[in-house]
Every structure is written in C-alpha cells, then in structure tokens.
Design a protein around this motif. Structure first.
Motif: not given
Ligand code: FE2
Length: 287
Positions: A170-181, A211-215
């Motif tokens: 639930x941390x506010x920046x734990x999951x980054x989702x990135x475009x791969x277009x 597309x996913x980076x866990x931080x």
C-alpha cells in the motif's frame, strides 16, 4: 471478521471470501435482449469480481459491449491515459481490437505470447478504470485462456497472515508501471493496493516483467519480497484465488479491474481463424 458482520461495509467485501474453484464462478450467464440475465450477471460480478456473459447472437461485438454498458450505466468507453499520450494515437480508440498482427506495434495486443497478471490502465491511478469488458469474436485454435486473479482476496489473506508484508503493497510508490509502446516513454508510480477509509480495497496489482518495477521503501525489502512470493504463489496456478476461463465466440468477460487482475495464456491461431477480442474499458462502476 466474517462477511456476515459487515453488511454495511463496502460491496466488494463478499469477494474477499469467495473461492474461485466454485463451479458458478466462471459459468456463463445467458443474457437476452429483453435484459433477462443482466441482474444475475451483475450479482456474479459483485461476488467474484468478474463474470462471463453469453450475449444474444444477433448483437455485433460492439453492440454487445454497449448493451452491458447501458444496462449498468457505465457511460461511454474510457480511453486509458497511456493511449491519450502523443505517439499513441493509433490506440486512442474507444474499442480496442485485440488480435495478433505480426506487423503491428502493440506489445500486448498484437502478440500471441502469454501475458502476466495486470490491471488495464497502465498509467492510470488506482480505481480509475473499474470495469473492463472483453467480447470474444473468435477464440484461439489452441490456448488463449483468460486468467482471473482475486487480487483483493489475496491481499486480504496476506494481511491476515503477514500484515507487514501487506502494508508494503500500500506504499504510495511501491509499484511503477511503465509504457512499452514504441516512442512513448512514460510511467506511473503508485500503490499496488489502496485501503479506503471505509475499509474497501482498490486493486492495482500488476506483475508483468516488462512493464512493472517494484520499488521497496528503505527497510521494507524483506517484507516486499514476502508479499510478492505469496501473491506469485497464489497466482501461479488455478485454485482458491485463480481461475482460467476459455471464452467462446459470443461471450463477454466482464472484469472489475479495480478488484481483479487478469492475465492470458499464450495461444496458437491461424490466418483463417485468428483469435479476436473486442475490448472496452470504463471509468465508471456498475450502477
Ligand atoms: Fe489487459
């Protein structure tokens, strides 16, 4: 705390306790033009976070989606934020045609490989795309099953057994989702799950490697590793929290994208019988 003591709680509460091995979960509900079947379909959607509808045969794919959107007052399809960015114009459409196209660019739509669990709306915030409807025009020759993960159910189970691990998600920046277009560089950081003031849970769980980076926040690396191990274990095969659905032609898969994550098995098709889905996403919950 069981569901019986929470009648006033959020309506997705039932979903925390369901078992996706129930025979009714993925059983298609026949919907008629008269509207017969729509209430039952809505009940399924509420209970499981997804539902399969067998649509009237005389409706076109787009009309079938519009029929359900109208029945539930979903409004017009919502185009996800990613597809409204410069460079993504070719995907900026209310209805997305999903089929393999060796000449096309979309990293998810145009290929036949498996897709890991995700929610639609790569760059959208949690809950911005509560409903996804996919109409099956033609199934694959082999494979292509849709996989549904009771994401908020898994999150709830995790917080019962390992609250510290659940809290990291639930941390506010734990999951980054990135475009791969190609040509569209953008990402959105956010929580994987949001617990709302009234006790509801909003799902943004996505675990697609590309597309996913866990931080992990400092000091919470172990807790994040435990959380991901738990969810990956539960989502790795069909069971209490995961079910595979093979859509037949004329069936709609309706997903509460804010509660359930979805994935796809790889598939084989042929030029004469290409797998084809029509998808629309909505920014409004069913009413
Ligand atoms: Fe998707």
């Amino acid at each position: 705390m069981g569901p019986a003591g929470n009648e006033k709680g959020p309506c997705e509460l039932k979903q925390l306790f369901v078992d996706y091995r129930d025979a009714t979960a993925a059983c298609p509900v026949a919907v008629a033009r008269s509207g017969r079947g729509v209430d039952e379909l809505g009940d399924r959607l509420d209970t499981y976070g997804f539902a399969v509808a067998q649509m009237p045969g005389d409706l076109s794919p787009q009309d079938a989606i519009d029929f359900l959107a109208e029945a539930w007052s979903l409004g017009a399809p919502y185009v996800p934020a990613l597809y409204r960015l410069p460079g993504a114009e070719q995907f900026n459409r209310p209805y997305a045609d999903i089929r393999a196209n060796d000449a096309a660019d979309h990293p998810g739509f145009a290929v036949r490989s498996a897709q890991e669990f995700h929610v639609d709306g790569t760059l959208d915030g949690p809950g911005a795309v509560p409903v996804v409807i996919m109409y099956c025009v033609r199934p694959a020759v082999r494979g292509g099953e849709s996989l549904l993960l009771n994401a908020i159910g898994v999150f709830h189970a995790l917080r019962e057994t390992d609250p510290a691990a659940a809290a990291v998600l639930t941390r506010p920046t734990v999951l980054r989702r990135s475009s791969t277009l190609r040509g569209v560089e953008a990402y959105t950081d956010g929580p994987a799950f949001v617990v709302t003031d009234d006790g509801g849970i909003v799902n943004r769980y996505s675990d697609v490697p590309s597309t996913t980076t866990w931080i992990a926040p400092a000091g919470e690396e172990d807790a994040l590793a435990r959380a991901l191990a738990f969810i990956r274990q539960e989502s790795g095969s069909d069971g209490r929290y995961r079910v595979s659905v093979r859509l037949a032609a004329g069936e709609c898969l309706v997903v509460r994208n804010d509660r359930v994550s979805h994935a796809r098995q790889g598939y084989e098709d042929t030029a004469a019988h290409p797998r084809q889905l029509l998808r629309a996403t909505f920014g409004t919950s069913p009413r």
